[in-house]
Scaffold this active site. Structure first.
Site, short mmCIF file in Angstrom:
data_model
loop_
_atom_site.label_atom_id
_atom_site.label_comp_id
_atom_site.label_asym_id
_atom_site.label_seq_id
_atom_site.Cartn_x
_atom_site.Cartn_y
_atom_site.Cartn_z
N GLY A 200 -2.61 5.52 -1.87
CA GLY A 200 -3.14 4.44 -1.04
C GLY A 200 -2.01 3.85 -0.22
O GLY A 200 -1.85 4.11 0.97
N ARG B 67 0.16 -11.51 -1.79
CA ARG B 67 1.01 -10.64 -2.61
C ARG B 67 2.26 -11.34 -3.15
O ARG B 67 2.75 -10.99 -4.21
CB ARG B 67 1.36 -9.34 -1.87
CG ARG B 67 0.14 -8.48 -1.61
CD ARG B 67 0.46 -7.07 -1.16
NE ARG B 67 1.06 -6.29 -2.21
CZ ARG B 67 2.34 -6.04 -2.33
NH1 ARG B 67 3.19 -6.50 -1.44
NH2 ARG B 67 2.78 -5.33 -3.33
N CYS C 33 -2.85 -24.97 0.88
CA CYS C 33 -2.46 -26.18 0.16
C CYS C 33 -1.90 -25.85 -1.22
O CYS C 33 -2.47 -26.27 -2.23
CB CYS C 33 -3.65 -27.11 0.05
SG CYS C 33 -4.17 -27.64 1.66
N TYR D 7 -3.14 -3.19 1.03
CA TYR D 7 -3.35 -4.33 0.13
C TYR D 7 -3.07 -5.67 0.81
O TYR D 7 -2.59 -6.61 0.17
CB TYR D 7 -2.51 -4.19 -1.15
CG TYR D 7 -2.79 -2.89 -1.88
CD1 TYR D 7 -4.04 -2.64 -2.44
CD2 TYR D 7 -1.82 -1.90 -2.00
CE1 TYR D 7 -4.32 -1.44 -3.08
CE2 TYR D 7 -2.08 -0.69 -2.65
CZ TYR D 7 -3.34 -0.48 -3.19
OH TYR D 7 -3.60 0.70 -3.82
N1 LLP Z 1 -5.94 5.61 -7.87
C1 LLP Z 1 -6.33 4.60 -8.68
C2 LLP Z 1 -7.26 4.88 -9.76
C3 LLP Z 1 -5.85 3.30 -8.47
O1 LLP Z 1 -6.23 2.32 -9.28
C4 LLP Z 1 -4.96 3.06 -7.41
C5 LLP Z 1 -4.44 1.70 -7.16
C6 LLP Z 1 -4.58 4.12 -6.58
C7 LLP Z 1 -5.09 5.39 -6.84
C8 LLP Z 1 -3.67 3.96 -5.40
O2 LLP Z 1 -2.41 3.56 -5.77
P1 LLP Z 1 -1.27 3.44 -4.65
O3 LLP Z 1 -0.96 4.84 -4.16
O4 LLP Z 1 -1.80 2.58 -3.57
O5 LLP Z 1 -0.14 2.82 -5.37
N2 LLP Z 1 -2.92 -4.89 -5.14
C9 LLP Z 1 -1.72 -4.26 -5.62
C10 LLP Z 1 -1.90 -2.78 -5.84
C11 LLP Z 1 -3.03 -2.45 -6.80
C12 LLP Z 1 -3.21 -0.96 -6.97
C13 LLP Z 1 -4.47 -0.69 -7.67
N3 LLP Z 1 -4.76 0.70 -7.88
C14 LLP Z 1 -0.57 -4.57 -4.65
O6 LLP Z 1 -0.81 -5.26 -3.67
O7 LLP Z 1 0.56 -4.19 -4.89
#
Ligand code: LLP
Length: 447
Positions: free
Chosen positions: A288, A326, A357, A386
């Site tokens: 992602g 974040r 706030c 994100y």
């Molecule tokens: N696959 C699954 C099952 C996941 O839960 C996630 C991310 C991904 C793939 C993708 O991961 P990435 O390649 O993006 O690291 N909100 C947080 C990140 C939460 C990630 C949740 N799952 C942030 O802003 O850092």
């Protein structure tokens, strides 16, 4: 991203200050070409480093699930991971082929499962016993065979922020490997006639820099594939290793390149499969952040500047935790660039904070900035993943617009919310209206 000869910051071939004056601030800007480049890096790395029967790159839509981005990843031949009915509907409305969609989520509702079954979703990534039984029941009722991957918590830490570390045994995600639930779930699923157990899945965490964690997880998953074969005679032929590769938010961050990550996982899987005498699986990764983070910037206009003689000084911008939570959630830090190239080397340390706030409403701390004044524009880099996806209407701020830039042209891909958008779903029950009326007339209600 760089400054042109006149000292204006350019992104996606566009002058960032012009984008700000055309579309307003705060503004998310995405560079189409960066997303395409990252998709190709994944596909090329796989085609060069994996000799199994197939590979899939499934974009983790949770990073930024909007139609324009899905259009790009679809055209680059990627698969898609969705984790809610909302993401699924977005994907289907973007014309994403249902059979190329993986359906995630640790608490899928009956309605979500039904929607996905009816649409012929490619893979259900089954997280827990409740879901397994519900999916079995619903798929048999609808007479639609569901292809499933069993999500495993492999007991491997990703060494990242604890809120985004998901591979540990007592995680809320997946069947525990160590406690034997993963094996039990595979066996149970194999007995269910309405399910086809295509393979196994794990995801150890996000913003991970340490390739060894992915490799250890790959070995554990291949060991499980071998144990399943030993105990059931079935060789599961798909392995999905999730996402998680980190990106560079700050100058000092040094994430491994995409190619090294793909190679590391591919080699670990090949090595482990060979060791156990298994056929190589169809291997999937679900990136992602590493696909879209660097393809985005957020542009803010500076308002007040608060200089304290003791402690922190603040540059206050027209965004905040409502569009980027974040820092508040993970202590995230960012690189901030002035949109006009500074003419002096003079720098001061500021906290860049928003309009909400709360004292915790910070974009980044300890940020070295040249002299700034009210009205100046700042660009925060690496906000493609994100950010818009996690925005809210906290304090009733409208969510910013998202603009896509590409080779000098630009277009709105998500409209800025209006104040009317904020109130249009509010309703006031009649009895409250009646009280208001009575009060206005100086009477007590009911008199
Ligand atoms: N696959 C699954 C099952 C996941 O839960 C996630 C991310 C991904 C793939 C993708 O991961 P990435 O390649 O993006 O690291 N909100 C947080 C990140 C939460 C990630 C949740 N799952 C942030 O802003 O850092």
């Amino acid at each position: 991203m760089d400054y042109d000869e006149r000292g204006n910051l350019r992104f996606g071939g566009c002058d960032v200050s012009k984008l700000a004056s055309t579309y307003g601030t705060p503004l998310h800007v995405l560079d189409e070409q960066v997303i395409r480049k990252k998709c190709r890096e994944y596909m090329d790395a796989f085609s060069r480093s994996y000799s199994g029967p197939g590979y899939r790159v499934a974009y983790a839509g949770k990073a930024l699930c909007i139609k324009a981005v899905l259009e790009i990843v679809k055209s680059e031949g990627l698969y898609l991971d969705v984790c809610s009915a909302g993401e699924l509907v977005t994907a289907l409305s973007a014309g994403f082929p249902p059979d190329k969609i993986y359906f995630h989520g640790n608490n899928k509702s009956t309605d979500e499962i039904l929607m996905a079954l009816k649409r012929g979703i490619g893979r259900f990534v089954v997280d827990n016993w409740f879901e397994l039984l519900e999916l079995g029941r619903l798929s048999s009722k609808l007479k639609k065979r569901a292809n499933v991957l069993i999500r495993v918590a492999p007991g491997v830490s990703a060494h990242t922020h604890e809120y985004i570390d998901t591979g540990q045994s007592d995680s809320k995600f997946g069947f525990s490997l160590i406690e034997g639930d993963a094996m039990a779930a595979v066996k149970r699923a194999l007995q269910m006639r309405s399910l086809h157990v295509a393979g196994l899945h794990c995801h150890i965490g996000s913003q991970v820099f340490n390739l060894e964690s992915f490799q250890r997880a790959a070995w554990k998953m291949e060991t499980l594939r071998w144990e399943v074969k030993q105990e059931t005679g079935v060789e599961l032929l798909e392995l999905d290793m999730g996402g998680g590769l980190g990106v560079k938010y700050l100058e000092g961050d040094d994430p491994p390149p995409i190619v090294s990550y793909v190679e590391a996982v591919a080699h670990a899987v090949e090595e482990a499969a060979s060791y156990y005498g298994l056929r190589y699986p169809v291997l999937t990764l679900e990136p992602g952040r590493s696909l879209v983070a660097e393809a985005g910037i957020t542009v803010y206009r500076v308002g007040a500047i608060k200089n304290h003689r003791v402690g922190e000084s603040y540059v206050l911008v027209d965004g905040g935790m409502f569009e980027n939570p974040r820092h508040a959630l993970y202590g995230a830090q960012y690189t901030v660039l002035p949109v006009r190239k500074p003419i002096t080397h003079q720098r001061r340390v500021f906290t860049v904070a928003g309009k909400c706030c709360e004292s915790g409403d910070v974009i980044t701390k300890g940020c070295e900035l040249p002299p700034v004044s009210a009205g100046d524009l700042l660009a925060v880099t690496c906000t493609g993943a994100y950010h818009y996806a996690m925005a809210s209407n906290y304090n009733r701020f409208p969510r910013p617009a998202v603009v896509m830039a590409s080779g000098g042209k630009s277009a709105v891909v998500v409209e800025r919310e209006s104040y009317m958008d904020l109130v249009k779903r509010d309703k006031v029950p009649v009895w409250l209206e009646a009280k208001k009326l009575a009060k206005a007339m100086g009477q007590r209600p009911g008199m």
